[in-house]
Write an enzyme that holds these catalytic residues in place. Structure first.
Site, mmCIF file in Angstrom:
data_model
loop_
_atom_site.group_PDB
_atom_site.id
_atom_site.type_symbol
_atom_site.label_atom_id
_atom_site.label_comp_id
_atom_site.label_asym_id
_atom_site.label_seq_id
_atom_site.Cartn_x
_atom_site.Cartn_y
_atom_site.Cartn_z
ATOM 1 N N LYS A 1 0.846 -1.188 0.000
ATOM 2 C CA LYS A 1 0.000 0.000 0.000
ATOM 3 C C LYS A 1 0.883 1.240 0.000
ATOM 4 O O LYS A 1 2.037 1.200 0.424
ATOM 5 C CB LYS A 1 -0.919 -0.013 1.222
ATOM 6 C CG LYS A 1 -1.930 -1.157 1.209
ATOM 7 C CD LYS A 1 -2.923 -1.059 2.341
ATOM 8 C CE LYS A 1 -2.288 -1.391 3.678
ATOM 9 N NZ LYS A 1 -3.271 -1.406 4.791
ATOM 10 N N GLY B 1 -9.389 -5.602 7.571
ATOM 11 C CA GLY B 1 -10.356 -6.019 6.561
ATOM 12 C C GLY B 1 -11.541 -6.757 7.125
ATOM 13 O O GLY B 1 -12.692 -6.521 6.721
ATOM 14 N N GLY C 1 -3.636 -10.804 8.881
ATOM 15 C CA GLY C 1 -2.917 -10.815 10.149
ATOM 16 C C GLY C 1 -3.820 -10.214 11.207
ATOM 17 O O GLY C 1 -4.589 -9.295 10.921
ATOM 18 N N ARG D 1 7.188 1.366 6.149
ATOM 19 C CA ARG D 1 6.758 0.532 7.266
ATOM 20 C C ARG D 1 7.691 -0.670 7.372
ATOM 21 O O ARG D 1 7.849 -1.435 6.428
ATOM 22 C CB ARG D 1 5.328 0.046 7.064
ATOM 23 C CG ARG D 1 4.868 -0.917 8.165
ATOM 24 C CD ARG D 1 3.641 -1.686 7.739
ATOM 25 N NE ARG D 1 3.253 -2.682 8.719
ATOM 26 C CZ ARG D 1 2.664 -3.825 8.419
ATOM 27 N NH1 ARG D 1 2.411 -4.139 7.161
ATOM 28 N NH2 ARG D 1 2.337 -4.678 9.370
ATOM 29 N N GLU E 1 -13.426 -4.332 9.939
ATOM 30 C CA GLU E 1 -14.185 -3.211 9.391
ATOM 31 C C GLU E 1 -15.392 -3.656 8.570
ATOM 32 O O GLU E 1 -16.407 -2.948 8.530
ATOM 33 C CB GLU E 1 -13.277 -2.356 8.506
ATOM 34 C CG GLU E 1 -12.161 -1.664 9.256
ATOM 35 C CD GLU E 1 -11.121 -1.076 8.319
ATOM 36 O OE1 GLU E 1 -11.486 -0.729 7.175
ATOM 37 O OE2 GLU E 1 -9.949 -0.996 8.722
ATOM 38 N N GLU F 1 -2.138 3.384 8.157
ATOM 39 C CA GLU F 1 -0.700 3.363 8.413
ATOM 40 C C GLU F 1 0.044 4.330 7.508
ATOM 41 O O GLU F 1 1.038 4.947 7.930
ATOM 42 C CB GLU F 1 -0.174 1.942 8.213
ATOM 43 C CG GLU F 1 -0.714 0.957 9.241
ATOM 44 C CD GLU F 1 -0.686 -0.484 8.760
ATOM 45 O OE1 GLU F 1 -0.218 -1.350 9.513
ATOM 46 O OE2 GLU F 1 -1.146 -0.728 7.626
ATOM 47 N N ASP G 1 6.754 -1.056 13.259
ATOM 48 C CA ASP G 1 5.517 -1.544 13.856
ATOM 49 C C ASP G 1 5.680 -1.857 15.339
ATOM 50 O O ASP G 1 4.720 -1.778 16.108
ATOM 51 C CB ASP G 1 5.062 -2.816 13.128
ATOM 52 C CG ASP G 1 3.797 -2.592 12.321
ATOM 53 O OD1 ASP G 1 3.190 -1.514 12.445
ATOM 54 O OD2 ASP G 1 3.407 -3.495 11.583
#
Length: 372
Positions: free
Chosen positions: A16, A323, A208, A89, A326, A359, A146
């Site tokens: 992303k 995912g 995850g 990230r 939400e 993120e 993270d």
């Protein structure tokens, strides 16, 4: 030319990104993702601030090829922007990296040494840095970790009951999904939620999964540990397991590489169902194994949220993200029903909310903060 920042978020099979002007990192100009990387059906989708979307096929692209195509697309779509900062990230920061920092050859070397602790993610994050450095050699590249959000947890939530020498050598509960948790906390505060006075459990549920206890805006405990295997059942990762099972497998002929493949790639929802690691596939299946896998997943989430309530000695709110968190309202309802025995300190029911993680925005804001 206008200075701009690029945030890169490399996952196990996706990447992303977010793009903003350097002067206003909260206003994302372009965003999107490359999905199904490493397969024959990789795709790239790019959205602008008005929701207009450009999609394309990447064929059998991996992370490096996807990033190269992404950079070319940014140059075509926003030729007036000059990338002066790139934030990456990085899943695992080990014991040394608890704050974002510029990438140097020494930092890259240290990140490579951490690959065994995050084999699904760390190599892609490093590859993202190397590819972006080649694409934007004049930009400042910053690693955002993270694990950093969870640094400073109480010792009882950081250590394992092993001989103390192992803790000193770095065998400890690090925790992950930290950038996601930080972005959720920031979003709640911007929306007026009194985060400083609340005890919340962030249930980040996707391929995850983790649950993080946050009290007063700080991480207290989290379900993931030394690696991203521990805690909840995930798409292909096992989550919590009796270490005696691993000893049993080793004594019966399985070597470390085989066990690693099973734990990271063949377990979780995929292993339980024998069908798929995607909750959407399981939810539409009539197979009893699919129903069992979903029930197992829900039970572990309920148990883990309750454990986080115990770690904080109370709970005010459960925040769903990711995912599954939400988008799967029926699963949220089943989890929430299973938590009905928990009450707030004043006797009222738990607050339940959905807050998407961002993120990329978190990384862009970090770049802006470091540049000041």
């Amino acid at each position: 030319m206008t200075d701009a920042y690029l945030a890169l978020n490399a996952g196990s099979s996706s990447m992303k990104f977010g793009l903003s002007e350097a002067s206003d990192p909260a206003e994302i100009l372009l965003s999107g993702s490359a999905e199904r990387l490493g397969s024959d059906a990789a795709t790239l989708a790019i959205r602008d601030a008005y929701g207009k979307q450009v999609q394309g096929s990447l064929g059998a692209a991996g992370h490096g090829e996807a990033l190269t195509e992404l950079c070319a697309a940014i140059s075509r779509l926003r030729p007036e922007l000059r990338i002066t900062g790139v934030g990456h990230r990085i899943v695992h920061g080990g014991t040394h990296f608890n704050d974002p920092l510029p990438v140097t050859p020494e930092v890259l070397h240290a990140l490579r040494e951490l690959i065994p602790l995050a084999p699904l993610h760390q190599p892609h994050g490093i590859l993202g840095i190397e590819t972006a450095q080649a694409q934007f050699p004049e930009a400042t590249h910053v690693a955002c970790f993270d694990t950093a959000f969870h640094a400073g947890k109480p010792w009882v939530h950081e250590s394992f009951a092993l001989p103390r020498q192992y803790f000193d050598e770095g065998v400890r509960r690090y925790g992950f999904h930290g950038l996601a948790c930080a972005s959720i906390c920031d979003a709640l505060e911007r929306g007026g939620y009194p985060l400083a006075d609340r005890k919340i459990a962030i249930a980040h549920l996707g391929n995850g999964c983790s649950v993080t206890a946050v009290a007063g805006g700080r991480s207290v405990a989290t379900s993931m540990g030394f690696t991203a295997l521990d805690g909840l059942t995930m798409g292909t990762r096992c989550g919590r397991i009796d270490p005696g099972v691993l000893l049993h497998l080793m004594k019966n002929g399985s070597d470390a590489d085989e066990i690693e493949r099973v734990l990271y790639h063949q377990s979780g929802l995929l292993g339980l169902s024998g069908m798929s690691n995607d909750m959407r596939d399981l939810a539409t299946s009539d197979a009893p194994e699919a129903a069992q896998a979903i029930a197992y997943f829900i039970e572990r989430v309920i148990e883990e949220i309750a454990r986080m309530a115990a770690a904080m000695r109370g709970l005010d709110c459960v925040v769903f993200s990711g995912g599954i968190g939400e988008n799967a309202a029926d699963l949220r309802d089943r989890i929430t029903a299973g938590l009905s025995f928990l009450r707030r300190s004043d006797g009222s029911a738990l607050e339940i909310c959905v807050e998407p993680a961002n993120e990329e925005r978190q990384i862009l804001v970090t770049l802006h903060r470091l540049a000041r």
